[in-house]
Scaffold this active site. Sequence first.
Site, PDB file in Angstrom:
ATOM      1  N   SER A 150       0.807  -1.229   0.000  1.00  0.00           N
ATOM      2  CA  SER A 150       0.000   0.000   0.000  1.00  0.00           C
ATOM      3  C   SER A 150       0.839   1.278   0.000  1.00  0.00           C
ATOM      4  O   SER A 150       0.318   2.347  -0.311  1.00  0.00           O
ATOM      5  CB  SER A 150      -0.940   0.011   1.206  1.00  0.00           C
ATOM      6  N   LYS A 192       0.602   4.625   6.894  1.00  0.00           N
ATOM      7  CA  LYS A 192       0.022   5.475   5.850  1.00  0.00           C
ATOM      8  C   LYS A 192       0.646   6.875   5.919  1.00  0.00           C
ATOM      9  O   LYS A 192       1.380   7.199   6.839  1.00  0.00           O
ATOM     10  CB  LYS A 192      -1.499   5.591   6.012  1.00  0.00           C
TER      11      LYS A 192
END
Length: 288
Positions: A150, A192
């Site tokens: 990701s 993230k």
Amino acid sequence: MPFDSEDKRSDFAKWAEEMSYEDEKELKRQKKQEEKDRKKAEKLAKKGPKKEESSSDSETAETGSDIDSDKTKDVSTDDTDVNTDTTDEDLYDEEDYNPDYKKVKKKKNKEEVNIVKELLSLIIYIGVIIMICYCIITFVGQRTTVHGHSMETTLQDGDNLWIDKLTYHFSDPKRFDVIVFPYQGQDVYYIKRVIGLPGETVQIGPDGSIIIDGQVLSESYGREIMVDSGTASEPHTLGPDEYFVLGDNRNDSRDSRWADVGDINKKDIIGKAVFRLTPFSKFGKIDK
């Protein structure tokens, strides 16, 4: 002549009797001296080394005086034997009651005390090291490994990172910081990038652009144009201490666009990814 020979035999008998008497007398004296020496040795063994040495000197003096007084007698040889036996007894007593025994015992006790002190010092040292490591891992930082894709191309699957857990105790996360947080309070952690800050209104447009407070955000971390804007398709205002996060691989990331992740509260942020440990070819600081 016979008369004279009888007188001589008589004198010889008298001399033999006298010598026999002297021998018995000397034997008694020797036994008495041996008993006296034995008692002294036992007494000295109880009193200690210094008194034992002084008593042994007195015994030698006494023995010497006895030898001197009996120099002219034939039984002096017997005295020597007796004194030799007494000396052997003294040596035997010294072996049984060694003056250095207490010193050796004290030395052993000191060695045992030193060993105990060293063990205690080692235990305290190990305890301090454990406490330092615990404080570092809990409050300063820790190592973590990236799983998944990701955050490509910034971070790769299998990268080992150092997480700074101290900075956010004194300052707030900034835009584009790479942060680590738990997924729904579980023992699973996501990594993230911060996009929206507390109080800002975030929206993802139909063309995949990120709009902050009505203005398009200029950034180059997205690997490609976002296809699915999720819950951010409509303007969404962040609350106090809330952050909107996205993965750099926007079309292969589970982030704030999805309800199960949502906005991230500051208290839930574990720390900031600041350093890549491995692979060594990419060793160094993580760029924003």
